[in-house]
Design an enzyme around this catalytic site. Structure first.
Site, mmCIF file in Angstrom:
data_model
loop_
_atom_site.group_PDB
_atom_site.id
_atom_site.type_symbol
_atom_site.label_atom_id
_atom_site.label_comp_id
_atom_site.label_asym_id
_atom_site.label_seq_id
_atom_site.Cartn_x
_atom_site.Cartn_y
_atom_site.Cartn_z
ATOM 1 N N GLY A 22 0.820 -1.206 0.000
ATOM 2 C CA GLY A 22 0.000 0.000 0.000
ATOM 3 C C GLY A 22 0.851 1.251 0.000
ATOM 4 O O GLY A 22 0.559 2.226 -0.698
ATOM 5 N N TYR A 23 1.915 1.224 0.782
ATOM 6 C CA TYR A 23 2.837 2.360 0.863
ATOM 7 C C TYR A 23 3.625 2.538 -0.435
ATOM 8 O O TYR A 23 3.697 3.637 -0.990
ATOM 9 C CB TYR A 23 3.791 2.163 2.039
ATOM 10 C CG TYR A 23 4.868 3.215 2.155
ATOM 11 C CD1 TYR A 23 4.588 4.465 2.697
ATOM 12 C CD2 TYR A 23 6.172 2.956 1.733
ATOM 13 C CE1 TYR A 23 5.577 5.429 2.814
ATOM 14 C CE2 TYR A 23 7.168 3.906 1.854
ATOM 15 C CZ TYR A 23 6.864 5.149 2.393
ATOM 16 O OH TYR A 23 7.861 6.108 2.497
#
Length: 257
Positions: free
Chosen positions: A163-164
């Site tokens: 996600g990052y």
């Protein structure tokens, strides 16, 4: 305030209204200190209220013009209100530093739609809406500089936080798109990509002895990247010394990539 006899001075930053997201700790704190040392009017936002107020009080006592507004950047209406408050206090924002992010690790097997959306909200969405909020004022004022923070993590192909890394890879597309849309108005838009920076958060959570060895093997320069190394690059990109620099990505990674 940060500063020393050998530090560069940027006359164009004196009295310049600056806004920094995530400015209470880490790279953001170092950047706030550096702008204050240049005599800029420094506004910064952060969810860390205690640290933010302490930093603002310290710099104000040293004579800096500083405005701290507590803000959860994932709340876009709160972000817009905070930016308006800073501009009302310091004047039209001429420099925006989109620094705030959160690199929590996560297993792809356990990611839910809500968690995925939360990763995008804390790492990329607020950058777009902060630009949207400050750009009209910059256009009216005749120009400005926007600096978006990326990350070396996705370039290295690091796992364990998709996600990052997805959000951070998107920073470069955001930068180039806005550089095109805003360039004719005299607004420069660039990205800064840190290597592995030795913030207190990284030291507390992620930097192990093995990680130190990986950094030493990956970098071509000795030593470790510090928050102030990033702040110095941001000052250059904010100042008139970088007048013809836009749509670019500037690496501060000790030569890892």
């Amino acid at each position: 305030m940060a500063g020393g006899s050998n530090d560069a001075t940027y006359p164009s930053l004196r009295g310049c209204p600056v806004l920094i997201t995530g400015g209470a700790t880490g790279i953001g704190e170092a950047t706030v200190r550096r702008f204050a040392g240049q005599g800029a009017k420094v506004g910064f936002l952060d969810i860390a209220q205690e640290q933010g107020r302490a930093l603002a009080a310290e710099l104000s006592e040293d004579g800096a013009e500083v405005c701290f507004v507590p803000c959860d950047l994932t709340d876009i209406e709160a972000l817009r209100a905070a930016i308006q408050q800073v501009a009302g206090t310091l004047g039209t924002i001429r420099v925006l530093v989109n620094n705030a992010a959160n690199d929590d690790r996560h297993d792809w097997r356990e990611v839910t739609p809500d968690y995925w959306d939360a990763r995008q909200a804390v790492n990329i969405r607020h950058q777009f809406f902060a630009i949207q909020a400050v750009a009209p004022g910059m256009i009216e004022a005749g120009g400005g500089s926007i600096i978006n923070f990326g990350s070396i993590s996705w370039m290295l192909g690091q796992g364990g936080m998709p996600g990052y890394t997805t959000a951070k890879s998107a920073v470069h597309g955001l930068t180039r798109s806005f550089a095109t849309d805003l360039g004719r108005h005299g607004i420069r838009v660039n990205s800064v990509t840190p290597g592995w920076v030795m913030t207190q958060r990284q030291l507390d959570l992620w930097v192990t002895d093995q990680a130190m060895k990986e950094i030493e093997q990956g970098q071509v320069l000795n030593g470790f990247v510090q928050p102030d190394n990033l702040a110095r690059m941001v000052l250059f990109l904010a100042s008139d010394e970088s007048a013809m620099c836009s749509a670019q990505n500037y690496m501060v990674d000790a030569g890892w990539l």
